[in-house]
Design an enzyme around this catalytic site. Structure first.
Site, PDB file in Angstrom:
ATOM      1  N   PHE A  10       0.474  -1.216   0.211  1.00  0.00           N
ATOM      2  CA  PHE A  10      -0.327   0.155  -0.426  1.00  0.00           C
ATOM      3  C   PHE A  10       1.015   1.385  -0.407  1.00  0.00           C
ATOM      4  O   PHE A  10       1.646   1.221   1.288  1.00  0.00           O
ATOM      5  CB  PHE A  10      -0.765  -0.321   0.774  1.00  0.00           C
ATOM      6  CG  PHE A  10      -1.426   0.996   1.943  1.00  0.00           C
ATOM      7  CD1 PHE A  10      -3.270   1.184   0.788  1.00  0.00           C
ATOM      8  CD2 PHE A  10      -0.995   2.480   1.900  1.00  0.00           C
ATOM      9  CE1 PHE A  10      -3.820   2.401   1.330  1.00  0.00           C
ATOM     10  CE2 PHE A  10      -2.148   3.363   2.153  1.00  0.00           C
ATOM     11  CZ  PHE A  10      -3.403   2.900   1.956  1.00  0.00           C
ATOM     12  N   GLY A  43       2.962  12.923   4.144  1.00  0.00           N
ATOM     13  CA  GLY A  43       2.830  11.994   5.497  1.00  0.00           C
ATOM     14  C   GLY A  43       1.505  11.777   6.490  1.00  0.00           C
ATOM     15  O   GLY A  43       1.049  11.246   6.046  1.00  0.00           O
ATOM     16  N   SER A  44       2.088  12.845   7.105  1.00  0.00           N
ATOM     17  CA  SER A  44       0.284  12.592   7.785  1.00  0.00           C
ATOM     18  C   SER A  44      -0.771  13.422   7.030  1.00  0.00           C
ATOM     19  O   SER A  44      -1.894  13.003   6.862  1.00  0.00           O
ATOM     20  CB  SER A  44       0.402  13.258   9.218  1.00  0.00           C
ATOM     21  OG  SER A  44       0.947  12.865   9.934  1.00  0.00           O
ATOM     22  N   ARG A  71      16.552 -14.692  37.377  1.00  0.00           N
ATOM     23  CA  ARG A  71      17.199 -13.498  37.421  1.00  0.00           C
ATOM     24  C   ARG A  71      16.578 -13.603  39.243  1.00  0.00           C
ATOM     25  O   ARG A  71      16.169 -13.428  39.456  1.00  0.00           O
ATOM     26  CB  ARG A  71      17.111 -12.877  36.781  1.00  0.00           C
ATOM     27  CG  ARG A  71      17.876 -11.379  37.421  1.00  0.00           C
ATOM     28  CD  ARG A  71      19.306 -11.962  36.939  1.00  0.00           C
ATOM     29  NE  ARG A  71      20.293 -10.817  37.378  1.00  0.00           N
ATOM     30  CZ  ARG A  71      21.753 -10.707  37.049  1.00  0.00           C
ATOM     31  NH1 ARG A  71      22.461 -12.464  37.058  1.00  0.00           N
ATOM     32  NH2 ARG A  71      22.459  -9.540  37.732  1.00  0.00           N
ATOM     33  N   HIS A  97      14.391  -6.583  32.645  1.00  0.00           N
ATOM     34  CA  HIS A  97      15.521  -7.453  32.499  1.00  0.00           C
ATOM     35  C   HIS A  97      17.484  -6.964  32.676  1.00  0.00           C
ATOM     36  O   HIS A  97      18.494  -7.734  32.564  1.00  0.00           O
ATOM     37  CB  HIS A  97      15.669  -8.025  30.821  1.00  0.00           C
ATOM     38  CG  HIS A  97      14.664  -8.650  30.760  1.00  0.00           C
ATOM     39  ND1 HIS A  97      14.205  -8.472  30.594  1.00  0.00           N
ATOM     40  CD2 HIS A  97      14.976 -10.013  29.738  1.00  0.00           C
ATOM     41  CE1 HIS A  97      13.209  -9.448  29.663  1.00  0.00           C
ATOM     42  NE2 HIS A  97      13.942 -10.750  29.938  1.00  0.00           N
ATOM     43  N   GLY A 125      20.825  -4.887  32.308  1.00  0.00           N
ATOM     44  CA  GLY A 125      21.631  -4.048  31.633  1.00  0.00           C
ATOM     45  C   GLY A 125      20.674  -5.615  30.676  1.00  0.00           C
ATOM     46  O   GLY A 125      21.670  -5.343  28.936  1.00  0.00           O
ATOM     47  N   GLU A 174       1.145   4.106   9.733  1.00  0.00           N
ATOM     48  CA  GLU A 174      -0.927   4.402   9.569  1.00  0.00           C
ATOM     49  C   GLU A 174      -1.602   5.344   9.857  1.00  0.00           C
ATOM     50  O   GLU A 174      -2.759   5.183  10.654  1.00  0.00           O
ATOM     51  CB  GLU A 174      -0.806   2.358   9.441  1.00  0.00           C
ATOM     52  CG  GLU A 174      -0.881   2.165   8.327  1.00  0.00           C
ATOM     53  CD  GLU A 174      -1.916   0.199   7.930  1.00  0.00           C
ATOM     54  OE1 GLU A 174      -2.964   0.557   8.294  1.00  0.00           O
ATOM     55  OE2 GLU A 174      -1.035  -0.398   7.524  1.00  0.00           O
ATOM     56  N   GLY A 175      -0.616   5.986  10.711  1.00  0.00           N
ATOM     57  CA  GLY A 175      -0.872   7.789  11.200  1.00  0.00           C
ATOM     58  C   GLY A 175      -0.789   7.334  12.552  1.00  0.00           C
ATOM     59  O   GLY A 175      -0.707   6.629  13.067  1.00  0.00           O
ATOM     60  N   SER A 234       0.286   8.553  16.629  1.00  0.00           N
ATOM     61  CA  SER A 234      -0.728   8.877  17.822  1.00  0.00           C
ATOM     62  C   SER A 234      -1.818  10.314  17.345  1.00  0.00           C
ATOM     63  O   SER A 234      -2.462  10.280  17.923  1.00  0.00           O
ATOM     64  CB  SER A 234      -0.046   8.446  18.849  1.00  0.00           C
ATOM     65  OG  SER A 234       0.389   7.274  19.115  1.00  0.00           O
TER      66      SER A 234
END
Ligand SMILES: Cc1cc2nc3c(=O)[nH]c(=O)nc-3n(C[C@H](O)[C@H](O)[C@H](O)COP(=O)(O)OP(=O)(O)OC[C@H]3O[C@@H](n4cnc5c(N)ncnc54)[C@H](O)[C@@H]3O)c2cc1C
Length: 382
Positions: free
Chosen positions: A123, A131-132, A268, A338, A340, A363-364, A366
């Protein structure tokens, strides 16, 4: 309202999870490192209907409902988001617009090939100055007899490097760009159509996102989707469907990162205890679990509205907005759990962290999703 998954949805999750863990998990790290889309796995996915998840059975598709589609893309993305992206874009913004807006002849010609995975779809709306703002498209389509001559450069095309059929947005009359934006279905190998460099991306590295060039590319009128001027309508409809796909990519990435964080926190040891025994780590896991569940419910609501045939732009935008920002938060937290090691490529959370970010952008962005949602909120009668 039933919150229990039905047998069909359970089966889709189980089947796709098994496939993803068997075929994608062993190579997910390597294909990210080498920026390589695993065609050997894609060839196996074709006969399993991954490229025709919602296409009608008469065209060889699986004719799934939207929740099944969402589960399939979530499960792929939980293990390998770049392949989830390939499947999501192909199905939602590659195949779906042809199903919705194509003539019978166009559907007969292209849908079986797309649904089987013989053709990979793309697409292609974005350009350097579009862009936007989709109204900024500068690719030009000039009518010449029964064809159009198309010139322009598209950028950031997901699946671009391997696509067999691209939906190309072009303007026919620059005096009336919005009214003349049109969509052309252009095939690989068509004279004047070529693929540019593959982008060196931060995340989703195994997907060959590329530019596409159109140089005096002659396209017969039979490859115009809808009518001249239908481009923005087709684009917006495709993006509504596509946003559910991006939402579930984000959901899958978050779920993968969360699963890794839970496992690691039990293994851990620090201060002679598993880190899962510390209240702070428990709080992180509780927040992650809650956000993921909330995100999944928003996705299922958007899917249900879509399948009911009612408009679902706002629901899809809410699902996309929430899931993508949630995935960024969850993957960030999973890295934190996690310590390091989470910052090392030795652990998958580092990849999830990079993959999540782009779901807030494509796809747009935020910001654009908030525009769509606020428009819907403000247009409601009080
Ligand atoms: C990996 C990847 C894959 C992609 N795949 C595809 C694809 O398959 N097909 C395709 O067509 N495109 C694709 N894109 C392009 C993507 O959809 C665009 O990058 C995205 O829509 C944003 O456009 P832009 O990058 O030009 O940013 P811009 O539009 O320049 O935006 C820059 C910033 O300004 C903000 N902004 C812009 N306008 C407004 C406004 N009115 N109000 C408030 N804030 C605003 C944005 O939210 C953003 O934060 C892909 C991009 C990436 C990174």
């Amino acid at each position: 309202m039933n919150f229990n998954p039905c047998m069909k949805h359970k089966l889709v999750r189980k089947t796709v999870r098994l496939f993803a863990e068997t075929e994608l998990s062993p190579i997910a790290h390597e294909i990210d490192r080498d920026a390589r889309l695993p065609m050997e796995v894609l060839y196996k996915m074709g006969p399993l209907n991954y490229f025709g998840l919602q296409a009608p059975k008469k065209y060889g598709g699986a004719a799934m409902d939207s929740i099944s589609y969402a589960i399939a893309v979530e499960e792929l993305s939980r293990v390998c988001a770049a392949v989830g992206l390939c499947v999501s874009v192909h199905n939602s913004v590659g195949l779906f617009p042809i199903l919705k807006f194509g003539t019978r002849e166009q559907q007969d010609r292209f849908i079986p090939r797309l649904a089987s995975g013989e053709y990979i779809g793309a697409f292609s709306l974005t350009e350097a100055n579009a862009g936007s703002d989709a109204g900024g498209v500068e690719t030009h389509a000039v009518k010449d007899g029964d064809s159009y001559i198309i010139n322009g450069t598209k950028i950031f095309v997901t699946n671009g490097g391997i696509c067999d059929l691209a939906l190309i947005f072009a303007v026919a009359d620059f005096n009336h760009p919005r009214q003349s934006t049109s969509v052309f279905m252009i095939q690989k190998g068509q004279a004047g159509f070529s693929v540019g460099e593959i982008e060196d991306l931060c995340g989703m590295r195994a997907n060959p996102v590329s530019s596409l060039f159109l140089e005096d590319c002659r396209v017969p009128r039979s490859q115009l989707l809808g009518k001249v001027g239908d481009g923005l309508k087709i684009g917006l409809a495709a993006l509504d469907a596509g946003r559910i796909g991006i939402a579930v990519q984000a959901l899958g990435i978050a779920q993968g990162a969360f699963d890794a964080a839970v496992k690691y926190s039990k293994e851990r040891q620090q201060f002679n205890k598993p880190i899962a025994s510390f209240q702070t780590i428990q709080n992180y896991l509780a927040d992650m679990a809650t956000w993921i569940d909330a995100a999944r419910l928003l996705v299922y609501r958007a899917c249900a509205v879509k399948d009911s045939g009612r408009p679902y732009s706002a629901e899809a935008a809410m699902a996309k907005l929430y899931c993508s920002e949630m995935a960024t938060r969850v993957t960030n937290m999973a890295v934190q759990v996690h310590g390091g090691y989470g910052y090392s490529k030795e652990y998958d959370v580092e990849r999830y962290f990079r993959d999540a970010k782009v779901t807030e952008i494509y796809e747009g962005t935020s910001e654009v999703q908030r525009m769509v949602i606020s428009r819907a909120v403000l247009s409601k009668l009080t």
